[in-house]
Each structure stands twice: as C-alpha cells, then as structure tokens.
Motif scaffolding. Structure first.
Motif: not given
Lengths: 282, 487
Positions: B242-248
């Motif tokens: 959804x965010x198109x990003x990596x999250x820890x």
C-alpha cells in the motif's frame, strides 16, 4: 595467286553458271577471222550480192550506182567492250593498306580477264606508273601478278589526269577505278568514260586510335601536319564531310552513268566482287 | 611522410608510362587531311584549355595516385594517433573493503594522483538506473578539482555501483579512441584490445543468498546466506504494497540461525523482504531484497497423464490462476490462456535409451528419451520407476518464480534503488534485483572482454577517389561526345 583472293575463282565460276548473258568461251574459231561472226561493227568482213533474206537497209547504194547490181556489205561482229581498270597507288592509300588495296585491284583484274573481257590495267598516282593491256583477257594470274609486282607507291592522287589519259589511249568505254578518291576538285560525274565503276577504299578515322583530346595528323601525300582538337565538334564535322563525300558518289551513281561502292578494311570483299560483276553485266 | 614518399613513385610510374605512351604513340596518326577541319579551331583554342584537354587523363590519374599513396601511408602509420581513454570501473566490487583501501580508492589515486593518464579522456563505466543499462559517464565534471578521496565520495554519491556490461567499452572504439585503459579491481580472463590496470580484488564484508525456499518440514520460508567477513547485524524490512516502501519487520516475523558458511533466516509467511547488513570500518553495506515464493506453487494439468501426475503433489495450489502447467504433448491450451511456465510430457510407446538428468532426480536413474516439443519423454520403464516423481518435483520448483534477479528482467518499467540493490517495477509488481556474486566474474576459458581494433575512417579517401573518377568520366564524355554505353 597470293595477291588474288582465293574466292575469286569460285565467284567467276558461279557467275558464269548463273548469268545467261555470260560471255562465250574463247576458242580458236572465235579468234580466226575466217570464222568470226558477222555483226554490226565497222570492221568490214565481206561484200556479196543482195539476197531476198537480206536487210534492204544494208544495200551499198554507191556500188549499185557503179555496177547497177545490188550488193550488201557484211561486217564482223562488234567486239565485246573491255574495261579499263585504274588502280590508285598514291601515298594516301596507306591509310587503307597498300597491300590490301593491291589485293582488291588484282582480284578484280583477274576476274575481268577470267570472264574473257578485254582489260586495260592502269596504275597511277600523280602520273601513270604502269599500263598493261590484256585484249583477250585470260584466266592465267601471271600477267596480273606481274603488273602489280614491284609497283611503286607514293605521290599525290591525280585521278582526273589518269582518267583522261586512259580514255584517250584506250578504246574501252567502261572504267573501274579502285582508289580513295581523295583528290580536291574531283567530281564523280565528270568521268570521261561512258560508264564508271568507283570502288572507294576507305578507313574511318574514328576506327583508329584517336584518343579523345588533341590529334596530330600527318598527311601522307602533302607531308603536312594537322593538330586539332579531336572533340565532339570535330567528330561531328568529320562525319558530316564523310556523309557529303558519299552522297556525291551515290548521287552520280543514281544518274546511271556510274556505280559506287565503299569498302572498309577487313570487310567482306566477296560482296563487292559479286555486285560489281552483276552491275558490269546488267 | 616517409612512407608516402616511398609509395608514391610506385603508383606514379604507371601513370607516367601511360602519359609517355599517350604522347608518343597514340595521338599521332598518318591520315589524309581531305575530310578534316582546316579552319582556325586548331589555333583558336587557348593553350591552357588545349593542354588540359590533352592531358586531363594524366592529371586525374596523377591525383588518384597521390590520394592512394596518402591513404596507404595513413593506414600504415596514422599521422594523428587516435586519442586515448581511461575508464574507471564502477562495478559493485570496486567498493569492497574499508574506505581508503577499496579498489575504487586505489584506482582514483592512480587516475588523479599521478600523471600517468594525463592527456587521456577519463570515463566512468557505471550502471544507469534511469536507462537500466551500463553507460560511459565523462569524469571531468564529477572529479574536477577534487583529490582522490573526495572524488571517491563524489562518485559513490553520483553514480550507481552495480553489475556492469563491459561490452559498452566498444563505444569508445566507435568514438575514435585508439588506446583504452580500464582501471578495475580484477577482470579474470583478461581482455583483448585494451589495457587492464587491476588494483586487486578486495574481500571484505560479503553476503549473498544461496537458497530461498519453503521448508515444508518447518512450515516456514528459509533464506540461507553465504557470508564472509565479520558477522554484522542483519536488519530485516518488509514490503508494504500500500505504501510501496519497506518498513522494519517486527522481530517476531523472522528468526536468524547461525551457520558455518553464513546465517539463515526463517520467515513465517511469503512476501517481499529486504535484508540489510551495515558494515563497520567504513565498509559499504549490503542490501538484499528477496521475494519469498508462494508456499504451494500454482500448478494446473492438462492431459490424462499430467493430471494423474499432478495428484502426486498434494501441496500444490490448483487455483484458478496457475503459474505452471503440466501438460501431455499436444493437449495443452494455446494462446493467451497458456501459462508462461509449461512442463510438457511425451509418452513413448517404445523403450527409451537415455536417462533423465541426475540433478533433477536426486541422483536416481530414470529412463527417458527425446521427443520434439517435450521437456520429458518417458517410456514404459520410466513410467514404472517410482523416482519419476522427483523429476517432476524438480521441474515444478525450477519453473517457479525466482526469488530475485541479477539482471534487469524483461518488462521492467523502472528501477527503484534500495540501498545497494534495486527493485524492478514490473507489471506484476516489484521484483528484486541484486548484483551477481563476485564468482560470476571468474575466468571461463577465454578473454572476458574483446574489443575490436581501432578503425580508421576510409570514407574521405573513398569520396575523393569517387569524385576524381566521376570527373574523369565527365571530361571523357565532354571531350569525346560519346555516351558511356558507347565506351
């Protein structure tokens, strides 16, 4: 026979077979005056009394006035008219090839003799170089070859004077001239002969290695040098003059008093020989 | 110049001979003048024009001889030697090791700190994520006025250090560079057509995924790493679509197991993860994006035998969108409905004489033959062999989507940089792209790189000769009045 084309004998045989007006074979009887046929010449053969089958127009009226009897004169048959063959030996004949020109002239001379025609051979340049009469013709080539043997060449072309000399000293009324006809002022219609056969031996300048630029030409007769641009204009002018030269002779031939053929080196001479013979007996 | 002078006489000799023959033999004829022009044309033409007309052929031939001599001598010894170029290798391995002793630092010291390459045009051979290809970047602006240390910082900031296509060096040949020098860490197998300056391969912090699979026994996904250097901490991030990003990722989402060759990570669910290892001592970090495959690969079957074989794999997903199709030869669907991965089986009536690849059967011998259009051609003996299922298992696993790519996959729209790696944004979603391991640069029997020899432009010489020949033909046509067909 080295100077005479090998095909000439076959041509003469073929012509004699084909032509109904071929000349009679020469025989001892034809040469003996006792057996010569009466004819229409001015050579008187006999005077005899008029018979019912004779032509009244041949009655000798003067003799009738002296004798009150009718006589007719018989003349020998008129001899067949011979041909003067004039061969150009001037220096300009070098362009065509002297040996080639001699071969053509000798072949024609031999064929005339082989057909039984009286022939008078003339070689000329700026003067008469040699003359030979063959009143009875003949098939032997020795006389013809001896005529051409050692025949010198060189000098200018003096065709008009040569024709005049031949006509003056010969009783033949036909002339065959083998030449390049490169004489200023010569007109083919002005031949003194009643019928002239012109054989022009010609080499086209454009067939020679002329290049495409400046051209230096040495005239063999005058020794003059001519340096000229050999460009499109010069070529065109040369071709125009050549055409005019040919048209002069062809126009004279159209009048019926002459016959004209142009021969290039290495072209088929048999056609020339055959057409000449046909024209000669036409 | 000496070559030119030594060649020229040989080429001029036939021209002069032709001129001599032209002057002495060809143009002087014996011919009557009666039918030729006697007017003033022969004298009116100007001397120069007449001379040109007489000898244009000679002048043109002379010019051709001079041009040929110049062309030959230039080919033998170029009067102006082609310029040289020095190229800095900006592959990922150039950053290995501690700052200051990395191959990049050593190469920059050689390039900027010494005058060895003065006069050479400097380039950087670097990966361009925008163009998704390797390209040559001029170094003048990037390193102008900088010492080697600052230049290294500038380069690592401005350029992407990734895997390279060294064939791009051939562009320098096309640009006219004769001597090309490549500053690199190591190019096993060497190169032909260029000079190599190797700074030495640095072995520092390294980690590379050697196995990524679903472990049925543990019911988890396993990522095994091969590592060298100190075992620095691994940070794990999870892709948020959804965010198109990596999250820890939370610590409960993964587990790290120590191993002799490297650590292994276990994940409870499939997905896209990013493993990051930050180096100490100024070493570059390592980022490894990895996509964990589905637990059960989506497989479908077409044809009686393939449907029967599919029943031997109860754990495969037989949903509506299969990614792998088992099919009998000639029975599969055609067109757009056919999945990209297909395993075609041909059943042979006679006994096959060959064996399947032991690597696909766990070393067990399984008889098989060859059939056109089939991946597996099984005869009666192969069908009777109970190990045949191993071959299908290996084929299904081999046809499943890979966890990452080492080259830009086809259909990639753009690249998204993720530390030292990339995500290839494709129609089916992001796909991990990481640099291949250094082992891929090992020698394989021939030179790793071959550049063509420097080319000299022959077009100007050819044009000059063509112009002269055209002039020759035109003048010939002008002076002779003939067409070319009459020649």
């Amino acid at each position: 026979m080295s100077l005479i084309d090998a095909d000439c004998a076959a041509l003469v045989r073929a012509f004699q077979r084909r032509t109904p007006r071929r000349p009679p074979a020469s025989s001892q009887a034809s040469r003996d005056p006792m057996f010569r046929r009466a004819g229409s010449s001015f050579d008187l053969k006999n005077i005899r009394e008029y018979g019912p089958s004779d032509d009244p127009r041949r009655i000798d009226w003067k003799l009738m006035g002296r004798t009150d009897r009718l006589f007719v004169k018989e003349f020998y048959e008129e001899e067949r008219d011979g041909v003067c063959l004039l061969v150009d030996r001037s220096a300009s004949m070098e362009s065509f090839g002297e040996e080639e020109a001699s071969r053509i002239a000798a072949s024609l001379a031999w064929m005339l003799g082989a057909l039984g025609l009286p022939t008078s051979l003339w070689a000329f340049s700026d003067r008469i170089l040699r003359r030979m009469d063959r009143p009875r013709g003949g098939t032997s080539p020795a006389e013809v070859l001896s005529f051409f043997s050692g025949l010198e060449s060189g000098g200018r072309t003096e065709l008009r004077s040569a024709l005049a000399s031949a006509r003056k000293t010969s009783r033949y009324r036909r002339a065959l001239i083998v030449s390049d006809f490169l004489e200023s002022g010569f007109a083919p219609r002005s031949s003194p002969f009643s019928r002239s056969f012109y054989v022009r031996l010609h080499r086209d300048l454009e067939t020679m290695d002329t290049g495409n630029s400046e051209l230096e030409l040495l005239d063999q007769e005058s020794g003059a040098r001519l340096r000229m641009p050999w460009d499109a204009a010069a070529r065109s002018d040369y071709r125009e003059r050549e055409r005019g030269f040919d048209e002069d002779f062809s126009g004279a031939a159209a009048s019926g008093r002459s016959w004209y053929r142009r021969l290039e080196p290495d072209s088929d001479r048999r056609l020339l020989y055959w057409s000449f013979l046909e024209e000669l007996y036409a | 110049m000496p070559e030119f002078l030594s060649i020229l006489p040989f080429l001029i000799a036939p021209v002069v001979a032709l001129l001599f023959l032209n002057l002495r033999l060809s143009r002087k004829l014996r011919y009557p003048h009666h039918l030729l022009v006697h007017d003033a044309r022969r004298a009116s033409a100007s001397f120069l024009l007449r001379s040109l007309r007489g000898y244009y052929d000679f002048f043109i031939d002379l010019a051709i001889a001079i041009i040929l001599a110049a062309a030959i001598s230039t080919a033998l010894h170029p009067p102006f030697p082609p310029s040289s170029a020095v190229v800095l290798d900006c592959s990922r391995s150039m950053l290995a090791g501690a700052t200051g002793s990395r191959p990049l630092d050593l190469a920059l010291k050689s390039l900027l700190g010494t005058g060895t390459y003065k006069g050479s045009k400097a380039f950087a051979l670097a990966f361009d994520p925008q163009a998704m290809r390797t390209r040559l970047v001029p170094l003048e602006k990037l390193t102008a006025g900088l010492d080697p240390a600052r230049a290294a910082i500038a380069l690592t900031t401005e350029l992407d250090f990734f895997s390279l296509d060294y064939a791009v060096l051939g562009e320098l040949r096309e640009r006219g560079f004769g001597r090309i020098t490549l500053l690199t860490d190591s190019l096993p197998g060497g190169a032909e057509g260029l000079d190599l300056v190797e700074t030495g391969f640095a072995v520092g912090l390294a980690a590379y995924p050697t196995a990524v699979r679903y472990d049925r026994a543990a019911d988890s996904w396993l990522v095994a790493l091969a590592e060298s250097g100190p075992r620095e901490a691994i940070q794990v991030a999870e892709w948020n679509g959804a965010e198109s990003a990596f999250f820890p990722a939370r610590a409960t989402r993964y587990a790290i197991e120590e191993g002799p060759g490297g650590r292994s990570l276990r994940f409870p669910s499939a997905g896209l993860y990013l493993l990051s290892i930050r180096g100490g001592n100024g070493e570059q970090g390592i980022d490894l994006p990895i996509r964990l495959p589905a637990k059960n690969p989506p497989v479908a079957a077409s044809g009686p035998f393939s449907q029967l074989m599919l029943k031997a794999f109860p754990l495969v997903d037989t949903g509506k969108a299969p990614g792998i199709l088992l099919e009998d030869l000639g029975s599969g669907p055609r067109g757009a409905r056919a999945p990209e991965a297909r395993i075609v089986t041909a059943l042979l009536r006679t006994e096959a004489e060959g064996l399947l690849d032991p690597a696909s059967t766990g070393g067990r011998p399984v008889a098989a033959g060859i059939a056109k259009g089939a991946d597996l051609a099984i005869g009666p003996a192969g069908l009777a062999n109970e190990d045949l299922v191993l071959a299908y298992d290996a084929a299904i696993l081999g046809s499943a989507d890979p966890p990452f790519a080492t080259a830009v996959p086809p259909g990639t729209r753009s690249l998204l940089r993720v530390g030292s790696a990339y995500l290839a944004l494709t129609r089916s979603g992001p796909f991990p792209l990481i640099a291949p391991p250094s082992e891929s640069f090992e020698a394989r029997g021939g030179p790793a790189l071959v550049l063509p020899p420097p080319r000299q432009s022959r077009l100007p010489w050819a044009l000059a000769l063509a112009l002269l020949c055209a002039a020759k033909l035109a003048l010939w046509k002008r002076f002779s009045g003939k067409s070319l067909l009459q020649a």
